[in-house]
Enzyme design. Structure first.
Site, PDB file in Angstrom:
ATOM      1  N   HIS A 111      -6.118   3.821  12.420  1.00 55.68           N
ATOM      2  CA  HIS A 111      -5.776   5.127  12.950  1.00 55.68           C
ATOM      3  C   HIS A 111      -6.992   5.789  13.617  1.00 55.68           C
ATOM      4  O   HIS A 111      -6.722   6.772  14.711  1.00 55.68           O
ATOM      5  CB  HIS A 111      -5.392   6.132  11.698  1.00 55.68           C
ATOM      6  CG  HIS A 111      -4.185   5.526  10.952  1.00 55.68           C
ATOM      7  ND1 HIS A 111      -2.773   5.594  11.626  1.00 55.68           N
ATOM      8  CD2 HIS A 111      -3.859   4.558   9.922  1.00 55.68           C
ATOM      9  CE1 HIS A 111      -1.969   4.991  10.861  1.00 55.68           C
ATOM     10  NE2 HIS A 111      -2.653   4.613   9.784  1.00 55.68           N
ATOM     11  N   GLU A 171       0.787  -1.391  -0.087  1.00 58.71           N
ATOM     12  CA  GLU A 171       0.161   0.005  -0.090  1.00 58.71           C
ATOM     13  C   GLU A 171       0.787   1.419  -0.145  1.00 58.71           C
ATOM     14  O   GLU A 171       1.916   1.233   0.762  1.00 58.71           O
ATOM     15  CB  GLU A 171      -1.106   0.117   1.426  1.00 58.71           C
ATOM     16  CG  GLU A 171      -2.067   0.848   1.016  1.00 58.71           C
ATOM     17  CD  GLU A 171      -1.454   2.356   1.312  1.00 58.71           C
ATOM     18  OE1 GLU A 171      -2.149   3.380   0.623  1.00 58.71           O
ATOM     19  OE2 GLU A 171      -0.480   2.522   1.622  1.00 58.71           O
ATOM     20  N   CYS A 202       5.738   0.541  -3.188  1.00 59.32           N
ATOM     21  CA  CYS A 202       7.371   0.872  -2.598  1.00 59.32           C
ATOM     22  C   CYS A 202       8.048   0.664  -3.810  1.00 59.32           C
ATOM     23  O   CYS A 202       7.943   0.049  -4.924  1.00 59.32           O
ATOM     24  CB  CYS A 202       7.734  -0.491  -1.849  1.00 59.32           C
ATOM     25  SG  CYS A 202       9.414  -0.034  -1.457  1.00 59.32           S
ATOM     26  N   CYS A 250      -5.383  -0.968   5.893  1.00 58.65           N
ATOM     27  CA  CYS A 250      -5.582  -0.860   7.333  1.00 58.65           C
ATOM     28  C   CYS A 250      -6.497   0.112   7.943  1.00 58.65           C
ATOM     29  O   CYS A 250      -6.138   0.973   8.834  1.00 58.65           O
ATOM     30  CB  CYS A 250      -4.305  -0.922   8.104  1.00 58.65           C
ATOM     31  SG  CYS A 250      -2.984   0.096   7.347  1.00 58.65           S
ATOM     32  N   SER A 257       4.481   1.436   9.547  1.00 57.80           N
ATOM     33  CA  SER A 257       5.239   1.614   8.565  1.00 57.80           C
ATOM     34  C   SER A 257       6.480   2.495   8.786  1.00 57.80           C
ATOM     35  O   SER A 257       7.395   2.638   8.253  1.00 57.80           O
ATOM     36  CB  SER A 257       4.722   1.378   7.268  1.00 57.80           C
ATOM     37  OG  SER A 257       4.065   0.483   7.105  1.00 57.80           O
ATOM     38  N   ARG A 270      -0.350  -4.402  11.347  1.00 55.75           N
ATOM     39  CA  ARG A 270       0.815  -4.158  10.679  1.00 55.75           C
ATOM     40  C   ARG A 270       1.860  -3.726  11.686  1.00 55.75           C
ATOM     41  O   ARG A 270       3.269  -3.468  11.613  1.00 55.75           O
ATOM     42  CB  ARG A 270       1.025  -3.173   9.387  1.00 55.75           C
ATOM     43  CG  ARG A 270       0.505  -3.786   8.341  1.00 55.75           C
ATOM     44  CD  ARG A 270       0.200  -2.485   7.372  1.00 55.75           C
ATOM     45  NE  ARG A 270      -0.358  -3.400   6.058  1.00 55.75           N
ATOM     46  CZ  ARG A 270      -1.550  -3.700   6.027  1.00 55.75           C
ATOM     47  NH1 ARG A 270      -2.390  -3.420   6.822  1.00 55.75           N
ATOM     48  NH2 ARG A 270      -2.000  -4.352   4.660  1.00 55.75           N
ATOM     49  N   CYS A 310      -4.880   5.338   5.837  1.00 55.27           N
ATOM     50  CA  CYS A 310      -4.804   4.045   5.077  1.00 55.27           C
ATOM     51  C   CYS A 310      -6.043   3.268   4.869  1.00 55.27           C
ATOM     52  O   CYS A 310      -6.738   3.411   6.109  1.00 55.27           O
ATOM     53  CB  CYS A 310      -3.736   3.413   5.755  1.00 55.27           C
ATOM     54  SG  CYS A 310      -3.737   1.862   4.922  1.00 55.27           S
ATOM     55  N   CYS A 366       3.164  -0.715   4.403  1.00 53.40           N
ATOM     56  CA  CYS A 366       1.686   0.190   4.224  1.00 53.40           C
ATOM     57  C   CYS A 366       1.716   1.234   2.886  1.00 53.40           C
ATOM     58  O   CYS A 366       1.212   2.367   3.429  1.00 53.40           O
ATOM     59  CB  CYS A 366       1.285   0.862   5.441  1.00 53.40           C
ATOM     60  SG  CYS A 366      -0.511   0.876   5.459  1.00 53.40           S
TER      61      CYS A 366
END
Lengths: 556, 342
Positions: free
Chosen positions: A67, A13, A546, A63, A499, A476, A60, A543
């Site tokens: 948060h 992500e 990349c 996930c 992350s 995560r 996010c 997350c």
């Protein structure tokens, strides 16, 4: 110097980039960089603390929930609000449901193709695949006819020439070790898991109104009422539906995910030698009725499982020496998130660019450190801390997994261990959800319908200044939010996300972040197809999508 | 090799004729079309080639992709393998790096002028695009390149449509929506935070069935999804009209499903079909569960509709007054119907 660029790395992500140096068939060095920034900390300033969760949940959508959870806990900590037990239970169910679904999606849809060769599945013998499936699980979809049908569909798809999401994969790479039958079984379950994930998540849709981004969180409790005599609250029908989705979760994890994980892992035991770290942090999760957490918090240093240190958020400092920010106290300073600053200072190359300036600042991610040490967070940290603390359920399942693979605890410090730990947590969480549902039903039976503590809902009841923090051990890893409230408004808001820990760039001392460190020593059979690097990167379940650069140094 | 039609793909994957027609019927329902359109939708699915889709991620949270993963009619497996040919999607594609870039470039060259682009996330325009780079290139650059030969663009979620959360004040990165960057292509906006997958599927089917994008309001949103206020389709509307409101979280009125307006509900200002299609295969939606609507499909909702927990007083005095006195008489006279026009 031969140079190879890989960009972007997919099946994660967000937007993130790594540059790695490969020499003599191994990764010699790696740099992890986040390439996207939205400035949500800045956007939050001056807003109503009660609605911060709506904003930060949008950090996010994979996930989702996490948060929001950390945010409402931070505000409740700041305003000293005690949440009713029913709200904790509903939150536990939402968090647990998210964790189980997320770990299954990660295994099949984000990670499996690093180990499973889809094209090889075409060569499988469906009868032998059926034998294999029956030998490892009582899952009903295991007949020769079933696997033949899956293979036929896959064949027709490949023959049509429109491979879609499977096009240009690393099929046939020498690092793929599964026999065609295991590949076919895994592909069948990849497709089954796609159908399963949208169903099992309905537990969250019931309690959270929707998924992704559920909308019943509330500072002080939950916004979904309980009333067994109403059609508009959690009632007996709701409890029945929650049990249905809980059972669906248990069944799939028990009969598909765990058997597949063990079957695949048994062919890749050499991956117990790569991708490890030494320091781990778990913040603990799922409040129990006795006020304790079901999974414990703790810090492990230097792989020492004999000593577990308590977690103290005041020991967290964030550094920006190699990140695109400035601090008023200077480049080498470390700041606790309550005193955190978010002042962008991009010194990287102007796009379009080929390489980052890895000797200077190279990431939008900060470098969090615990007592100056980088920490790996996530399922492996959670399992290691619980295992070393003598947590009965974790120990049982972890020992079962290690026994079946014929490895000891030292094998856990690796890419293989990280991927196995995710399965262990998913299984235990799937079981635990049933306990939370029972407890909620028992409370309703007793006549306890409370879902929120509204004593501090009105901002007039707040102190002029307050600060708080909220932990959440998200799928995560350890997540923490920090809020400073002044005159009823957000004065400062900072987030230290899993992350940020795992994909952190180097710090003020030049020490690598956990992913950077884990990549060092990874074998690379074909530097044009760096499948092995993806295995370790994906094992962290990053997350952020990349973008990855590999710099290959000519062997001297 | 002949490209297969959507219906052939579904049959190949074991979807029955009956289920196929059910899918066509439910799509017609989302589109607000009468059942007489079902044969036309079915015919399009039977005859049309699978559209090629290129999916871009910019300043996003991947929540809209996750929402699409929850599709049930058809399922995501069917969408990805049968309904469309998804050539590029960073979250689920097998290829990475060079191989991924090859997939993108192959698609936009091979299907020049024919492919659909789905955009998720805002585009960052400030400081030369440094706040969102993929493969060392800025989101603005990538957007322009991929849009150039696209047949049409579907912007999904409130970020790709109007900038969304990164564009909330003070918009630190200069985040904007697709229509602020691309001016010469058909673009449809499917906002929502995240978007509701049923509206995505219905838009794709509309495009295939009628060969054009659906009619939209002035904000580029399809009328079939954003033509009517949440308030006008809300199951709690009767309580608004009679002035019965939940006052506190968990109070009797809240437990009995009364109106959430005084707890901050933005349903009266939000054009979205949540009450009719709901979420996750019709399981629930925020007001049904007990939390106010936050207006997530409105362009600047993070600023214009916040604070989320305050009754709106400065927005529309009509509603502010109505909440105090009840609306029975006015509702009967039809004064509260607010239709969204093209």
């Amino acid at each position: 110097m031969a140079r190879l660029v890989i960009d972007p790395v997919t099946r994660i992500e967000g937007h993130m980039r790594c540059e790695a140096v490969v020499a003599n068939g191994k990764v010699k060095d790696a740099y992890s960089s986040c390439t996207m920034w939205r400035g949500i900390e800045i956007i939050l300033k001056g807003r109503d603390p009660r609605e911060a969760w709506v904003f930060v949940q949008r950090l996010c959508g994979v996930c989702t929930t996490v948060h929001a959870m950390a945010s409402i806990r931070a505000v409740e900590d700041a305003l000293k609000i005690k949440v009713p037990r029913n709200a904790d239970l509903i939150r536990n169910l939402i968090m647990g449901n998210q964790c189980v679904q997320d770990h299954v999606i990660h295994f099949y849809h984000l990670h499996a193709l690093d180990w499973v060769d889809v094209v090889s599945a075409l060569k499988a013998d469906p009868a032998k695949t059926s034998e294999l499936a029956k030998s490892i699980s009582p899952w009903p979809n295991n007949s020769t006819t079933y696997f033949k049908a899956v293979q036929d569909k896959l064949k027709a798809f490949v023959e049509r020439g429109q491979l879609g999401i499977f096009s240009n994969g690393y099929w046939g790479h020498p690092a793929y070790k599964l026999p065609p039958e295991a590949n076919l079984m895994a592909v069948a379950h990849y497709l089954e898991a796609l159908d399963w994930q949208k169903e099992v998540i309905k537990m969250m849709a019931i309690l959270g109104a929707k998924n992704p981004h559920p909308q019943t969180f509330l500072v002080g409790g939950m916004a979904i009422p309980i009333d067994p005599e109403s059609q508009n609250g959690i009632n007996a029908g709701t409890i029945a539906a929650l049990n249905k989705y809980a059972d669906m979760g248990i069944e799939f994890v028990e009969k598909v995910y765990i058997p597949d994980l063990l079957a695949v892992a048994s062919f890749y035991k050499d991956w117990a030698n790569y991708g490890g770290n030494v320091n781990f942090l778990a913040c603990g999760e799922y409040p129990e009725a006795n006020g304790k957490l079901w999974l414990p918090a703790g810090v492990i240093k230097n792989k020492n499982l004999k000593e577990i240190y308590p977690v103290d958020h005041k020991k967290i400092m964030e550094y920006i020496t190699r990140s695109y920010y400035t601090y008023s106290k200077g480049e080498k300073a470390g700041l606790h998130p309550w005193d955190g600053e978010t002042t962008p200072n991009y010194t990287g190359p102007k796009p379009p660019y080929e390489y980052l300036n890895v000797d200077g600042k190279y990431s939008w991610g900060k470098a969090p450190r615990y007592e100056e040490l980088p920490m790996e967070v996530g399922p492996l940290a959670r399992v290691l801390v619980a295992y070393a603390s003598g947590h009965k359920e974790v120990k049982e399942v972890a020992d079962m997994v290690m026994k079946k693979l014929g490895v000891g605890p030292e094998a856990l410090f690796s890419t293989l261990g990280r991927t196995a730990a995710r399965g262990i947590i998913a299984l235990l969480t799937a079981y635990k959800i049933k306990d939370f549902i029972s407890e909620l039903a028992a409370n309703i039976k007793k006549g306890d319908y409370t879902i929120a503590n509204t004593e501090k809902w009105d901002p007039k009841t707040w102190p002029a200044e307050a600060k708080g923090m909220g932990w959440h051990d998200a799928p995560r890893g350890a997540l923490s939010h920090y809020i400073v409230i002044k005159n009823k408004k957000i004065e400062n808001y900072q987030m230290v996300v899993p992350s940020t820990w795992n994909l952190s760039p180097r710090d003020h001392k030049g020490v690598r972040g956990p992913v950077e460190e884990a990549l060092v020593g990874t074998p690379v059979a074909d530097s044009k197809q760096p499948l092995e690097l993806l295995r370790t990167i994906h094992s962290f379940d990053p997350c952020m999508a990349c973008g990855m650069h590999i710099v290959e140094v000519k062997e001297e | 090799m002949d490209k297969e039609t959507i219906y052939e793909g579904l049959v190949r994957r074991g979807v029955s004729r009956r289920d196929f027609l059910k899918f066509c019927a439910s799509t017609a329902a989302v589109l607000g079309l009468s059942s007489s359109y079902i044969p036309q939708i079915a015919e399009a699915m039977e005859k049309k080639e699978k559209p090629v889709v290129v999916w871009l991620h910019f300043q996003d949270c991947t929540g809209c992709s996750e929402s699409v993963l929850r599709a049930t009619k058809p399922t995501i497996g069917q969408i990805v393998l049968d309904v469309v040919s998804l050539e590029y999607h960073e979250t689920i594609m097998a290829a990475a790096g060079h191989q991924a870039e090859k997939s993108l470039h192959d698609a936009i060259h091979k299907y020049k002028g024919k492919y659909l682009v789905v955009v998720e996330g805002a585009i960052s325009t400030k400081d030369g695009g440094i706040y969102c780079c993929i493969g060392g290139r800025s989101s603005v650059d990538i957007m322009k390149e991929v849009a150039k030969d696209a047949a049409a663009i579907i912007a999904i979620g409130t970020c790709a449509t109007y900038g969304g959360i990164p564009a909330a004040k003070p918009n630190p990165t200069g985040a904007v929506g697709v229509r602020d960057i691309i001016k010469d292509k058909p673009i449809i906006n499917l906002p929502g935070c995240p978007l509701n997958v049923e509206n995505f599927t219905a838009t794709v089917v509309y495009f295939l069935t009628f060969g054009k994008l659906p009619k939209t309001d002035r904000l580029g949103r399809p009328l079939f999804a954003h033509g009517i206020l949440i308030h006008d389709n809300c199951e709690r509307r009767g309580y608004f009209d009679t002035g019965e409101f939940a006052k506190k979280w968990g109070d009797d009125a809240h437990r009995k499903g009364k109106c959430l307006y005084e707890l901050g509900c933005k349903g009266p200002f939000t054009y979205h079909n949540c009450p009719t299609i709901r979420w996750n295969d019709g399981v629930s939606w925020p007001v049904m569960a007990g939390h106010p609507c936050v207006a997530c499909s409105e362009p600047k909702f993070w600023d214009d509709n916040a604070p989320f927990y305050a009754e709106v007083t400065n927005k529309d005095s009509f509603f502010a007054k109505a909440s105090k006195i009840g609306l029975g008489a006015m509702a009967v006279a039809g004064l509260t119907k607010k239709e969204n026009k093209e």
